[in-house]
Design an enzyme around this catalytic site. Structure first.
Site, PDB file in Angstrom:
ATOM      1  CB  THR A  60      62.884 -57.572 -18.302  1.00  0.00           C
ATOM      2  OG1 THR A  60      62.603 -56.817 -17.134  1.00  0.00           O
ATOM      3  CG2 THR A  60      63.294 -56.681 -19.445  1.00  0.00           C
TER       4      THR A  60
ATOM      5  CE1 TYR B   4      60.351 -60.251  -9.694  1.00  0.00           C
ATOM      6  CE2 TYR B   4      60.444 -62.089 -11.203  1.00  0.00           C
ATOM      7  CZ  TYR B   4      60.331 -60.742 -10.970  1.00  0.00           C
ATOM      8  OH  TYR B   4      60.202 -59.892 -12.036  1.00  0.00           O
TER       9      TYR B   4
ATOM     10  CE  LYS C 218      63.834 -59.009  -9.867  1.00  0.00           C
ATOM     11  NZ  LYS C 218      62.598 -58.351 -10.270  1.00  0.00           N
TER      12      LYS C 218
END
Lengths: 299, 299
Positions: free
Chosen positions: B46, B133, B161
């Site tokens: 993001t 991730y 994640k």
């Protein structure tokens, strides 16, 4: 004549964690110049453009221009930001690239209108031919025929580099139909090229104008012979020549053509063993043994 | 207590073709600090880490540390080359990140052994917790449970994640089973987090320890309330709260959460309209109109 014709040999940029192996790179370019390939692809996917900084890309292109003996060079200007692409285009043209290659490189997968705007901006800011680089395996972006048609009308667009997989069916009749369909949609001056070596026979027999070849970066004469087969209508010979290489294509599919080609280059003594940027690694020992057994098929 | 708990708010890095909008960025961080979120994700997907240079990433992290009022910061060290990842890890730790986030970013899609070696090298060279991730939508790399299990044993690995899509099924019972299965494979001290907001209910109700939230970067109080519902066993309330946001999740699916969130940020007057790096664009007018209608649902 268009630069997008015949054999376009894509060359490795050998490197390790410390530096680019400039002397091996220059020798790879000289081998291709000696073979008088139609063009060379410098810092395409095989040349690891995505792993190099702007300064490194400029330097590698300078080395290539110096060693290419007049063979025209095509280079990628791909990057995640439009502003980087524009900078790279400027550098490449200044240094002497005769054509540019642009894939819709991304971190966030791009939308169709974003890809359209990217190409429109770039085409308005360059003065050499551009090749649309359709490579979903690295960009995740799938071009529709409609988008190819729109892009092919842009100024400076001179070629489309189609992915062999999945765009060119292995079945030669279907491949011929697919290429003819795209041919009808785009202007005559826009060349269609095949990029996955594994699909060279359906691609060239099916009417592609140019072979963007990874194998052609190491074995230019063999690949020139294959291009000549297609040119002179010896389609069955080309099919047979490609079938002979089935064990190699199988490694390409399993490990990716970059890892296979990098391992081949070091096996041939053309580069050091460490020639890829980490985390990319060459073939493991079992695959390298398979590759070694294939070398006698290559020339 | 682990930094990987509760609400981890992921924040935009507003930028245009000229520069990073530092003042808007600092204000976004201050809003989250005021809400006392458990942690902030600075330059996650993001935050457009993949579009910024090493120097820019260092600068943005410095701004975040200055504005975060002690809320711990997590930042991505992802890059295509291992040596870049190591440099970014060093910068991030020096500037004051309390934890690192690493995705197997690639141009050439990575192989399992390459990913393993990347994490092994990085974990041996850092001194703060690392979060694996797992984000196949941007990296194309799919982690096997076996690889997660191996990686979770590495020193400094403190969290995974997980991508909501496709890892966390929408069905809450299946999601709970899936999270429990992974929980059994990894050490107790390794947290499991859910990242796609769209799957927050099955993720948190199913046992995830932390919500890495894009929406939480703009609406921290609403997202804190949702985390609290899961914490206090109000699972049906969380499911209902998420269902209320269905029109937003639909835009997330169609346009990607980054484009939606960036458009939201400018609609709320928190950033300028141009806040994404080209070629990325905000929502088109029809989608923006749909988004505008959703704003009253958010707080």
């Amino acid at each position: 004549m268009s630069i997008f014709t015949g054999l376009s040999s894509f060359v490795l940029t050998p490197m390790n964690e410390q530096r680019i192996d400039e002397s091996s790179f220059s020798k790879l370019i000289q081998r291709l110049a000696n073979a008088k390939v139609d063009s060379m692809g410098v810092m395409g996917s095989t040349g690891n453009y995505a792993y190099l900084s702007r300064e490194e890309r400029k330097r590698v292109l300078e080395l290539a221009v110096d060693a290419a003996d007049g063979v025209p060079l095509i280079t990628s200007i791909g990057a995640v930001r439009t502003r980087q692409v524009l900078e790279l285009a400027e550098d490449a043209q200044k240094v002497g690239a005769k054509a540019l290659l642009l894939a819709p490189v991304s971190y966030q997968k791009l939308r169709e209108e974003e890809v359209w705007a990217l190409y429109k901006t770039v085409c308005a800011n360059i003065s050499v031919p551009l090749c649309i680089y359709d490579t979903p395996s690295t960009t995740q972006f799938v071009f529709s025929d409609e988008l190819h048609t729109r892009l092919a009308q842009l100024p400076n667009v001179a070629a489309i580099k189609l992915p062999g997989v999945p765009s060119i069916p292995a079945d030669e009749r279907l491949a011929t139909e697919r290429i003819a369909r795209l041919r009808q949609l785009i202007p005559d001056h826009v060349a269609i090229g095949i990029s996955h070596d594994i699909r060279v026979a359906p691609g060239l027999n099916g009417g592609c104008d140019v072979w963007f070849s990874v194998l052609g970066g190491l074995f230019p004469r063999m690949c020139q012979d294959m291009v000549e087969m297609a040119r002179s209508g010896q389609h069955e010979q080309l099919t047979a020549a490609s079938e002979t290489l089935a064990p190699l294509w199988s490694l390409f599919e399993q490990y990716g053509d970059l890892r296979v080609t990098a391992t081949l280059a070091s096996m041939l003594g053309l580069t050091a063993v460490d020639n890829l940027p980490l985390p990319l690694r060459p073939l493991d020992a079992p695959a390298a043994a398979q590759l070694e057994a294939i070398i006698p098929l290559l020339y």
